[in-house]
Design an enzyme around this catalytic site. Structure first.
Site, short mmCIF file in Angstrom:
data_model
loop_
_atom_site.label_atom_id
_atom_site.label_comp_id
_atom_site.label_asym_id
_atom_site.label_seq_id
_atom_site.Cartn_x
_atom_site.Cartn_y
_atom_site.Cartn_z
N GLY A 57 -13.17 66.09 -33.52
CA GLY A 57 -12.58 65.99 -34.85
C GLY A 57 -13.43 65.15 -35.78
O GLY A 57 -12.93 64.30 -36.52
N ALA A 58 -14.75 65.40 -35.76
CA ALA A 58 -15.68 64.52 -36.48
C ALA A 58 -16.01 65.02 -37.88
O ALA A 58 -16.83 64.42 -38.57
CB ALA A 58 -16.97 64.37 -35.68
N TYR A 71 4.70 63.78 -31.72
CA TYR A 71 3.51 62.99 -32.04
C TYR A 71 3.51 61.67 -31.25
O TYR A 71 2.52 61.30 -30.62
CB TYR A 71 3.46 62.71 -33.54
CG TYR A 71 2.20 62.02 -33.99
CD1 TYR A 71 0.98 62.71 -34.09
CD2 TYR A 71 2.19 60.66 -34.31
CE1 TYR A 71 -0.18 62.07 -34.50
CE2 TYR A 71 1.03 60.02 -34.72
CZ TYR A 71 -0.15 60.73 -34.82
OH TYR A 71 -1.30 60.08 -35.22
N SER A 100 -2.03 55.64 -31.35
CA SER A 100 -1.38 55.19 -32.58
C SER A 100 -0.30 54.17 -32.22
O SER A 100 0.29 54.23 -31.14
CB SER A 100 -0.72 56.38 -33.29
OG SER A 100 0.13 55.92 -34.30
N THR A 119 -14.12 65.13 -40.49
CA THR A 119 -13.41 64.47 -41.60
C THR A 119 -12.76 63.16 -41.11
O THR A 119 -12.77 62.85 -39.92
CB THR A 119 -12.32 65.44 -42.16
OG1 THR A 119 -11.73 64.86 -43.30
CG2 THR A 119 -11.24 65.74 -41.14
N GLY A 120 -12.22 62.40 -42.07
CA GLY A 120 -11.41 61.22 -41.75
C GLY A 120 -12.10 60.19 -40.87
O GLY A 120 -13.30 59.90 -41.02
N1 LIG Z 1 -4.51 58.44 -40.44
C1 LIG Z 1 -3.73 57.55 -39.85
O1 LIG Z 1 -3.01 56.76 -40.51
C2 LIG Z 1 -3.69 57.45 -38.35
C3 LIG Z 1 -2.86 56.47 -37.76
C4 LIG Z 1 -2.83 56.38 -36.37
C5 LIG Z 1 -3.62 57.22 -35.60
N2 LIG Z 1 -4.40 58.16 -36.19
C6 LIG Z 1 -5.22 59.02 -35.32
O2 LIG Z 1 -6.58 58.99 -35.76
C7 LIG Z 1 -7.24 60.20 -35.34
C8 LIG Z 1 -8.01 60.78 -36.50
O3 LIG Z 1 -7.09 61.19 -37.48
P1 LIG Z 1 -7.38 61.17 -39.04
O4 LIG Z 1 -6.35 60.34 -39.68
O5 LIG Z 1 -8.81 60.92 -39.29
O6 LIG Z 1 -6.98 62.68 -39.39
P2 LIG Z 1 -7.79 63.91 -39.97
O7 LIG Z 1 -8.61 63.48 -41.11
O8 LIG Z 1 -6.75 64.95 -40.14
O9 LIG Z 1 -8.75 64.31 -38.75
C9 LIG Z 1 -8.28 64.98 -37.62
C10 LIG Z 1 -9.43 65.75 -37.00
O10 LIG Z 1 -8.92 66.44 -35.85
C11 LIG Z 1 -9.34 67.80 -35.94
N3 LIG Z 1 -8.46 68.73 -35.23
C12 LIG Z 1 -7.17 69.01 -35.48
N4 LIG Z 1 -6.75 70.00 -34.66
C13 LIG Z 1 -7.81 70.34 -33.88
C14 LIG Z 1 -8.03 71.30 -32.87
N5 LIG Z 1 -7.06 72.15 -32.48
N6 LIG Z 1 -9.24 71.38 -32.28
C15 LIG Z 1 -10.26 70.56 -32.67
N7 LIG Z 1 -10.11 69.63 -33.65
C16 LIG Z 1 -8.91 69.54 -34.25
C17 LIG Z 1 -9.35 68.10 -37.42
O11 LIG Z 1 -10.12 69.28 -37.66
P3 LIG Z 1 -9.87 70.20 -38.97
O12 LIG Z 1 -10.49 69.47 -40.13
O13 LIG Z 1 -10.55 71.48 -38.63
O14 LIG Z 1 -8.38 70.33 -39.12
C18 LIG Z 1 -9.99 66.82 -37.94
O15 LIG Z 1 -11.39 66.90 -37.77
C19 LIG Z 1 -6.14 61.09 -34.79
O16 LIG Z 1 -6.14 60.98 -33.38
C20 LIG Z 1 -4.86 60.50 -35.36
O17 LIG Z 1 -3.73 60.78 -34.57
C21 LIG Z 1 -4.47 58.30 -37.55
#
Ligand SMILES: NC(=O)c1ccc[n+]([C@@H]2O[C@H](COP(=O)([O-])OP(=O)(O)OC[C@H]3O[C@@H](n4cnc5c(N)ncnc54)[C@H](OP(=O)(O)O)[C@@H]3O)[C@@H](O)[C@H]2O)c1
Length: 319
Positions: free
Chosen positions: A45-46, A198, A174, A48-49
């Site tokens: 998931g590299a 989740y 999380s 974005t974000g």
């Molecule tokens: N944001 C927060 O506040 C928060 C808080 C606690 C934990 N987290 C954790 O941090 C991590 C990163 O999240 P983020 O906030 O950076 O979210 P994000 O920007 O939505 O990034 C998520 C990444 O996972 C990829 N992904 C989703 N479904 C997938 C699949 N079936 N196969 C391969 N890749 C897939 C997405 O790809 P696409 O772009 O193609 O969809 C994206 O690259 C996650 O594990 C999330 O649970 C985030």
């Protein structure tokens, strides 16, 4: 506007600024200047974000970076951006869809065949609000993307990680792992709302991390789980209806001011991947670049072992 209203608005504004300053002060920054030349890192998931910022940081440190993503176009754009920002040409895209065990197996097979080493595996990919949708493997989509595929991928890459020791695995969990209704292994396949799905997937990651650390003792491979904080990303992109509008508004508008940037959100992951002398904390959970006490639900005796057995069966690990 009455003077009472003006005073209230000034009070709210000052409180918000104080809260923001406090949040900035407690945000952990990885202090390590560790060079990663000669090291290979995979980040799922590299594109974005938090995952993108982690990959960018590793590329700045000179690593060979593999962006493990499901969408070629998005991943290729991220690869180009990272190369432009770092001048490190060793950034590559490999496709993996975490909603399919076939895709995870094909990805791992290719990595094992083509990569000489693997120093850091960051299991970052995840999705929220996947409802009760099922995968072609017959599992809840949210549970397979967030947890079961992470379990499978890690196990399939373990030999390469062991061969490259000292090596590290960082699993993104999380704080929400602590909430939701009581977790049990048989609930992994029952849909009880998006929140439970989740939180259970994120608790499973913590339990897996602890169990894996036990199994890897003495191997030179260490493993950590992290909570990145509340980060303004697109994690709720799949939320529909009122929940979608609410979460989008919360993350993109109302709370945006208080949330971390993706760069800040990536710091604990980076810390666990590069900081020296944390090997003795293998299996532990980290927040803001600090080791924290286990969440209560992650300390139930035998639960990690039970989850491991169930996961092995679900992903058909021995075949
Ligand atoms: N944001 C927060 O506040 C928060 C808080 C606690 C934990 N987290 C954790 O941090 C991590 C990163 O999240 P983020 O906030 O950076 O979210 P994000 O920007 O939505 O990034 C998520 C990444 O996972 C990829 N992904 C989703 N479904 C997938 C699949 N079936 N196969 C391969 N890749 C897939 C997405 O790809 P696409 O772009 O193609 O969809 C994206 O690259 C996650 O594990 C999330 O649970 C985030």
């Amino acid at each position: 506007m009455t003077s009472y209203t003006v005073l209230s608005l000034v009070f709210i504004l000052i409180s918000a600024i104080v809260a923001k300053l406090y949040l900035k002060l407690i945000t952990g920054w990885c202090p390590s200047q560790q060079c990663m030349v000669g090291k290979t890192a995979i980040i799922t998931g590299a594109n974005t974000g938090i995952g993108f910022q982690t990959a960018l940081d590793f590329a700045k440190r000179g690593a060979r970076v593999i962006l493990a993503c499901r969408n070629y176009k998005k991943a290729e754009a991220a690869r180009r951006d990272i190369i432009k920002m770092t001048d490190n040409p060793n950034v590559f895209v490999k496709i993996v869809d975490m909603s399919s065990f076939e895709s995870v197996r094909a990805f791992a097979q290719e990595i094992n065949k083509t990569e000489e080493r693997l120093d850091v595996l960051v299991n970052n990919a995840a999705a929220a609000f996947l409802y009760d949708e099922k995968t072609k493997d017959g599992l809840l989509l949210g549970m397979q993307v967030n947890y079961f595929s992470l379990f499978l991928l890690t196990n399939l890459l373990l030999d390469l990680l062991k061969k490259s020791q000292p090596s590290r695995i960082v699993n993104t969990s999380s704080l929400l792992a602590e909430y939701g209704t009581a977790f049990s292994v048989d609930k992994l396949h029952k849909y009880n709302g998006n929140f439970d799905l989740y939180t259970h997937s994120k608790l499973a990651i913590i339990l897996f991390t602890k169990e894996l650390a036990k199994r890897l003792e003495g191997s030179g491979v260490t493993v950590y789980s992290v909570h990145p904080g509340a980060v303004k990303t697109d994690i709720f992109r799949d939320a529909e209806g009122w929940a979608g509008s609410f979460m989008t508004a919360l993350f993109k508008r109302w709370m945006n001011f208080f949330f971390k940037t993706s760069e800040e959100g990536a710091q604990t992951t980076i810390y666990c991947a590069v900081e020296k002398n944390i090997e003795k904390f293998s299996g532990h959970h980290f927040v803001d670049c600090r080791r924290v006490n286990d969440y209560k639900r992650a300390t139930v005796p035998g639960l990690g072992e039970q989850l491991w057995r169930e996961s092995e069966e679900v992903v058909n690990l021995t075949n």
